[in-house]
Design a protein around this motif. Structure first.
Motif, PDB file in Angstrom:
ATOM      1  N   SER A   1      -2.682 -31.564  24.598  1.00  0.00           N
ATOM      2  CA  SER A   1      -2.202 -30.031  24.114  1.00  0.00           C
ATOM      3  C   SER A   1      -3.108 -29.167  24.672  1.00  0.00           C
ATOM      4  O   SER A   1      -4.011 -29.164  24.385  1.00  0.00           O
ATOM      5  CB  SER A   1      -1.736 -30.008  22.803  1.00  0.00           C
ATOM      6  N   GLU A  44       0.248 -33.008  14.254  1.00  0.00           N
ATOM      7  CA  GLU A  44       1.662 -32.716  14.073  1.00  0.00           C
ATOM      8  C   GLU A  44       2.238 -32.043  13.407  1.00  0.00           C
ATOM      9  O   GLU A  44       2.948 -30.888  13.293  1.00  0.00           O
ATOM     10  CB  GLU A  44       2.556 -34.020  14.005  1.00  0.00           C
ATOM     11  N   GLN A  62       1.562 -28.693  14.289  1.00  0.00           N
ATOM     12  CA  GLN A  62       2.161 -28.258  15.368  1.00  0.00           C
ATOM     13  C   GLN A  62       1.333 -28.018  16.675  1.00  0.00           C
ATOM     14  O   GLN A  62       1.578 -27.212  17.454  1.00  0.00           O
ATOM     15  CB  GLN A  62       3.190 -26.890  15.234  1.00  0.00           C
ATOM     16  N   VAL A 116       0.445 -30.802  18.457  1.00  0.00           N
ATOM     17  CA  VAL A 116       1.218 -31.856  19.587  1.00  0.00           C
ATOM     18  C   VAL A 116       2.657 -32.184  19.029  1.00  0.00           C
ATOM     19  O   VAL A 116       2.903 -31.842  17.854  1.00  0.00           O
ATOM     20  CB  VAL A 116       0.317 -33.088  19.508  1.00  0.00           C
ATOM     21  N   LYS A 117       3.294 -32.649  20.083  1.00  0.00           N
ATOM     22  CA  LYS A 117       4.732 -32.968  19.795  1.00  0.00           C
ATOM     23  C   LYS A 117       4.723 -34.497  19.399  1.00  0.00           C
ATOM     24  O   LYS A 117       4.250 -35.287  19.833  1.00  0.00           O
ATOM     25  CB  LYS A 117       5.542 -32.749  20.948  1.00  0.00           C
TER      26      LYS A 117
END
Length: 113
Positions: A12, A107, A110, A112-113
């Motif tokens: 990221s 996550e 938010q 990284v996905k």
């Protein structure tokens, strides 16, 4: 731990990984004590724009933390037998719990996905 963090940070552009040494950053470490001690590793998530702490993790995965806490509650100390059991736990886990817990935090923020 550092290779895991580095690999996650590579996923990221929202993550800027910086490593600091515990003994050279006493004021910072005092803000993130674990049961009154400067336990490492400690991951601290800081918002790049606001410089606010948005999360932290460490020094060990929840299952390992519970293993130590339960033993200490029963026996009153952290001695050689539990240290051996903890090492066996880490060998069996192969870093998976650490990765999952860190990814969950990232996550949630938010990053990284």
């Amino acid at each position: 731990m550092v290779p895991v963090l580095n690999k996650i940070s590579d996923t990221s552009d929202k993550i800027d990984l910086r490593l600091v040494l515990r003994d050279e950053n006493e004021d910072l470490m005092n803000l993130f004590l674990t049961n009154g001690s400067k336990s490492i590793p400690k991951v601290i998530l800081i918002d790049k724009n606001t410089q606010e702490v948005v999360g932290s993790w460490g020094p060990r995965p929840e299952a390992a933390r519970k293993l130590i806490a339960d033993y200490k509650e029963k026996n009153g100390v952290v001695d050689e037998p539990i240290k051996i059991e903890l090492q066996k736990w880490y060998l069996k886990d192969k870093g998976e719990s650490t990765q999952l817990e860190l990814l969950q935090i990232l996550e949630e923020k938010q990053l990284v996905k």
